[in-house]
Design a protein around this motif. Structure first.
Motif, PDB file in Angstrom:
ATOM      1  N   ARG A 122       0.825  -1.203   0.000  1.00 13.57           N
ATOM      2  CA  ARG A 122       0.000   0.000   0.000  1.00 13.57           C
ATOM      3  C   ARG A 122       0.866   1.263   0.000  1.00 13.57           C
ATOM      4  N   ASP A 123       1.860   1.286   0.908  1.00 12.24           N
ATOM      5  CA  ASP A 123       2.685   2.483   1.044  1.00 12.24           C
ATOM      6  C   ASP A 123       3.523   2.724  -0.207  1.00 12.24           C
ATOM      7  N   MET A 124       4.041   1.645  -0.778  1.00 10.35           N
ATOM      8  CA  MET A 124       4.834   1.815  -1.994  1.00 10.35           C
ATOM      9  C   MET A 124       3.938   2.297  -3.129  1.00 10.35           C
ATOM     10  N   GLY A 125       2.690   1.794  -3.159  1.00  6.56           N
ATOM     11  CA  GLY A 125       1.732   2.256  -4.167  1.00  6.56           C
ATOM     12  C   GLY A 125       1.470   3.745  -4.043  1.00  6.56           C
ATOM     13  N   ILE A 126       1.311   4.223  -2.807  1.00 12.15           N
ATOM     14  CA  ILE A 126       1.073   5.648  -2.581  1.00 12.15           C
ATOM     15  C   ILE A 126       2.278   6.462  -3.059  1.00 12.15           C
ATOM     16  N   ARG A 127       3.467   5.983  -2.695  1.00 18.90           N
ATOM     17  CA  ARG A 127       4.678   6.722  -3.078  1.00 18.90           C
ATOM     18  C   ARG A 127       4.831   6.787  -4.586  1.00 18.90           C
ATOM     19  N   ILE A 128       4.630   5.652  -5.227  1.00 22.21           N
ATOM     20  CA  ILE A 128       4.797   5.632  -6.682  1.00 22.21           C
ATOM     21  C   ILE A 128       3.684   6.440  -7.336  1.00 22.21           C
ATOM     22  N   GLY A 129       2.484   6.371  -6.769  1.00 26.08           N
ATOM     23  CA  GLY A 129       1.369   7.161  -7.296  1.00 26.08           C
ATOM     24  C   GLY A 129       1.701   8.641  -7.311  1.00 26.08           C
ATOM     25  N   HIS A 131       4.629   9.967  -7.316  1.00 24.04           N
ATOM     26  CA  HIS A 131       5.705  10.181  -8.274  1.00 24.04           C
ATOM     27  C   HIS A 131       5.157  10.221  -9.701  1.00 24.04           C
ATOM     28  N   LEU A 132       4.107   9.441  -9.935  1.00 19.35           N
ATOM     29  CA  LEU A 132       3.513   9.427 -11.274  1.00 19.35           C
ATOM     30  C   LEU A 132       2.702  10.692 -11.529  1.00 19.35           C
ATOM     31  N   VAL A 133       2.027  11.183 -10.489  1.00 19.06           N
ATOM     32  CA  VAL A 133       1.255  12.419 -10.615  1.00 19.06           C
ATOM     33  C   VAL A 133       2.201  13.564 -10.947  1.00 19.06           C
ATOM     34  N   SER A 134       3.296  13.639 -10.205  1.00 26.55           N
ATOM     35  CA  SER A 134       4.295  14.654 -10.485  1.00 26.55           C
ATOM     36  C   SER A 134       5.666  14.005 -10.362  1.00 26.55           C
ATOM     37  N   ARG A 135       6.415  14.027 -11.439  1.00 25.86           N
ATOM     38  CA  ARG A 135       7.740  13.409 -11.396  1.00 25.86           C
ATOM     39  C   ARG A 135       8.682  14.202 -10.498  1.00 25.86           C
ATOM     40  N   ASN A 136       8.218  15.375 -10.061  1.00 24.39           N
ATOM     41  CA  ASN A 136       9.043  16.167  -9.154  1.00 24.39           C
ATOM     42  C   ASN A 136       8.928  15.700  -7.712  1.00 24.39           C
ATOM     43  N   VAL A 137       7.983  14.812  -7.441  1.00 20.97           N
ATOM     44  CA  VAL A 137       7.903  14.216  -6.115  1.00 20.97           C
ATOM     45  C   VAL A 137       8.934  13.097  -6.060  1.00 20.97           C
ATOM     46  N   VAL A 138      10.022  13.374  -5.353  1.00 23.77           N
ATOM     47  CA  VAL A 138      11.120  12.417  -5.276  1.00 23.77           C
ATOM     48  C   VAL A 138      10.763  11.296  -4.309  1.00 23.77           C
TER      49      VAL A 138
END
Ligand code: ATP
Ligand code: ATP
Ligand code: CA
Length: 219
Positions: A122-129, A131-138
């Protein structure tokens, strides 16, 4: 300080924790009921044991009660995860980290006294989500259901060469900057006179709504 850890379940999750702890110099007892998994970790863990953790006698003979920290990394077999957590909890001493397969499983683990319940998928999904919304979210880390920590690359020229004071950052965005990463350099707890430069990455803590708003300012 060196601690002793026991890991029950050597899937991808438990296995990664095992490698990381050993590399950090800690003693790790690795337990799995699958012989192939145990063989795989024979030369990685301090000790690797083939055992069914659902068996209370097995837990006793392995001296689980004497460990500082036990990680229960059984996923699919929710019953085994719950029973094992419960028995180790009753032994009193170890700090218990348990992996939850879903929200209900996580609630049960908390209820029976797991000290730290993790939801890796779940947490990895949120993080990757994010990052996908904004590639500037490192990176993105949920602190609670309302607050998060985000690492956000500054790409909007509106921010360049301005101090936090000039931007009135806290008031305007409702967020606190706790660090600024500039290449290899890191400014921790920046004060009002800290300047934001091109390509800086800000480490920000605050409400999810405010964070989402700021993410959208970094196209
Ligand atoms: P991951 O998602 O971390 O890769 P996985 O999906 O491969 O894990 P899981 O079913 O979550 O596998 O179980 C992780 C490990 O836990 C497996 O290697 C499994 O053999 C082990 N395991 C399951 N039940 C027990 C048990 N009662 N005692 C000891 N080990 C167990
Ligand atoms: P506040 O008005 O929030 O109480 P302050 O009195 O502590 O701020 P300073 O620390 O000098 O005053 O900061 C002045 C302004 O600069 C703050 O109001 C805020 O908008 C911004 N600022 C300073 N440091 C940060 C930070 N770490 N993160 C976000 N904004 C900051
Ligand atoms: Ca899995």
């Amino acid at each position: 300080m060196k601690k002793n850890f026991a890991i029950i379940g050597l899937g991808r999750f438990g296995g990664s924790i095992c490698r990381t702890l050993v590399e950090s110099g800690h003693d790790v007892l690795a337990i799995d009921s699958n012989e192939d998994r145990v063989n795989e970790y024979m030369n990685i863990a301090t000790h690797a044991v083939l055992a069914n953790a659902q068996d209370e006698n097995v837990l006793r003979s392995l001296g689980i009660r004497n460990f500082d920290h036990v990680i229960i990394a059984i996923g699919e077999d929710i019953q085994a995860s719950i029973l094992t957590t419960l028995m180790i909890k009753e032994m009193g001493n170890p700090y218990i980290t348990a992996k939850a397969q879903n929200e209900y499983h996580g609630k049960v683990l908390e209820k029976i006294g797991a000290d730290y319940v993790v939801h890796p998928e779940r947490d990895m999904g949120i993080r990757i989500g994010h990052h996908l919304v904004s590639r500037n979210v490192v990176d993105y880390l949920e602190l609670s259901d309302k607050y998060s920590l985000v690492e956000l690359k500054v790409t909007n020229p509106k921010f360049f060469n301005k101090t936090l004071f000039e931007l009135d950052f806290r008031q305007r965005f409702g967020l606190n900057v706790i660090g600024i990463r500039r290449g290899q350099e890191m400014i921790i707890s920046p004060a009002a006179d800290a300047v934001i430069k091109v390509d800086d990455t800000l480490m920000i803590v605050g409400g999810n709504k405010e964070i989402n708003w700021l993410e959208n300012q970094m196209p």
